[in-house]
Design an enzyme around this catalytic site. Structure first.
Site, PDB file in Angstrom:
ATOM      1  CE  LYS A   1      -2.304  -1.346   3.677  1.00 47.26           C
ATOM      2  NZ  LYS A   1      -1.773  -2.723   3.829  1.00 47.26           N
ATOM      3  CB  THR A   2       3.741   2.383   2.037  1.00 47.47           C
ATOM      4  OG1 THR A   2       3.021   2.375   3.260  1.00 47.47           O
ATOM      5  CG2 THR A   2       4.699   3.563   2.030  1.00 47.47           C
TER       6      THR A   2
ATOM      7  CG  ASP B   1       0.082   3.414   6.706  1.00 45.34           C
ATOM      8  OD1 ASP B   1      -0.843   2.737   6.202  1.00 45.34           O
ATOM      9  OD2 ASP B   1       1.119   2.904   7.164  1.00 45.34           O
TER      10      ASP B   1
ATOM     11  CB  THR C   1      -4.618  -3.152   8.119  1.00 47.55           C
ATOM     12  OG1 THR C   1      -4.774  -2.427   9.357  1.00 47.55           O
ATOM     13  CG2 THR C   1      -3.236  -2.870   7.561  1.00 47.55           C
TER      14      THR C   1
ATOM     15  NE  ARG D   1       6.067  -4.239   5.619  1.00 58.95           N
ATOM     16  CZ  ARG D   1       4.942  -3.804   6.184  1.00 58.95           C
ATOM     17  NH1 ARG D   1       4.456  -4.416   7.231  1.00 58.95           N
ATOM     18  NH2 ARG D   1       4.316  -2.753   5.704  1.00 58.95           N
TER      19      ARG D   1
END
Length: 348
Positions: A65-66, A110, A159, A218
């Site tokens: 997402k980032t 975020d 999330t 990640r």
């Protein structure tokens, strides 16, 4: 990939994470549907010469997402301002950020579902009318001063999309949900990461790491760096199948990707609570973690792997969970056909 590296991470870890992030949509691996939709949205806006609709990305931690927020800014050619929902405690904090934006900038928030209510209400007018009302003074003498905001694009990430208010969700013109990656997709991503970091890795070594990465980029990148460390110290610098297996054993990552916390949750559920059902908070206390950590970080993969189920009465270990821990499941325990109806009352 969906959030920034912890500020407690070593500088080389932060540098490594930043160096492997894709910079353009063409470099972004997987998520084909979201990527195609985003490409149409951004390039049509560029062609019109106006900011695109506001964008919301949802999905589990670590899915990108980032990274996508950074890509949005790069594709649009604008600046990027980054913050998070918990960091915006007052409407004045948000007003200062908004009034400092330049035309065409991208504001990334975020965990936007955790933004304070007064700031959220201020954000509504900024998103719709590019205007904010700053209140000066208190009590009967308070005055609202309207301030114009340069046209910008808000990119939100969450999330927990179910915790977003209706008015907030409705103001996003595009909502993209990021799915977990397939093993083959993670293998492509890891090959790219290995090239960037200069890691000498065999095809089998890459596949072993990707198969234990829980479908999360990640985690895949982090495991590759840890296996690289092991290989440099004990295996002449080459990430082979045997080296990957040995390294991941050292770091307590088992053959399906469960780490220490995952196994602690399963062990507590199976041994301490005889397979459940047990409430989320009780389970979190048993493993010494926050309920949010268990629910957002651990549970999604355990549920997807068929090891844990959410029932109306609480969390339940499946027969596969018992077997994964090397234990025999009791007679009558839930198996493949477990009722996985979302539990709305199991937080205690």
């Amino acid at each position: 990939m969906s959030s920034l590296v912890s500020p407690l991470a070593a500088p080389e870890e932060r540098d490594a994470e930043a160096s492997v992030r894709p910079k353009r949509l063409a470099e972004f691996v997987a998520q084909e549907r979201v990527r195609e939709q985003l490409e149409v949205l951004l390039h049509s806006a560029i062609k019109r010469g106006s900011p695109p609709d506001h964008i919301l990305f949802s999905g589990s931690p670590g899915l990108g997402k980032t990274t996508l927020a950074m890509i949005v800014a790069a594709e649009l050619g604008g600046g990027l301002r980054m913050t998070s929902g918990p960091a915006i405690e007052r409407s004045g904090d948000l007003a200062a950020i908004l009034t400092g934006l330049q035309a065409g900038d991208v504001l990334f928030i975020d965990e936007i579902h955790r933004i304070a209510k007064p700031a959220e209400e201020l954000l509504y007018s900024a998103m719709e009318d590019f205007r904010v009302d700053v209140v000066v003074g208190k009590g009967p003498g308070a005055t609202a001063i309207p301030l114009d905001v340069e046209p910008f694009t808000l990119v939100g990430a969450t999330t927990r999309s179910g915790l977003l208010t209706g008015p907030m969700r409705d103001r996003f013109g595009f909502v993209g949900h990021l799915e977990f990656y397939e093993g083959s997709e993670l293998a492509v991503l890891l090959k790219r990461t290995a090239r960037i970091l200069g890691v000498n890795a065999t095809e089998e070594g890459i596949e072993e790491i990707s198969g234990r990465s829980r479908g999360t980029p990640r985690i895949a990148n982090r495991l590759l760096r840890r296996v690289r460390d092991y290989a440099e110290l004990r295996a002449e610098g080459v990430v082979t199948l045997d080296t990957a297996r040995a390294a991941l054993k050292v770091y307590d990552v088992d053959d399906i990707g469960l780490d220490r916390l995952d196994k602690a949750v399963l062990y507590a559920l199976v041994v301490s609570f005889n397979g459940g059902p047990v409430g989320l908070s009780t389970l979190a206390v048993a493993v010494g973690e926050q309920p949010d950590t268990v629910e957002e970080v651990v549970e999604p993969f355990l549920v997807r792997a068929g090891l844990l189920a959410r029932t109306p009465r609480g969390r339940v270990a499946t027969a596969a969970a018992w077997r994964h821990l090397g234990l025999n499941p009791p007679n009558g325990i839930f198996g493949v056909g477990v009722d996985t109806t979302p539990d709305l009352f199991s937080g205690s």
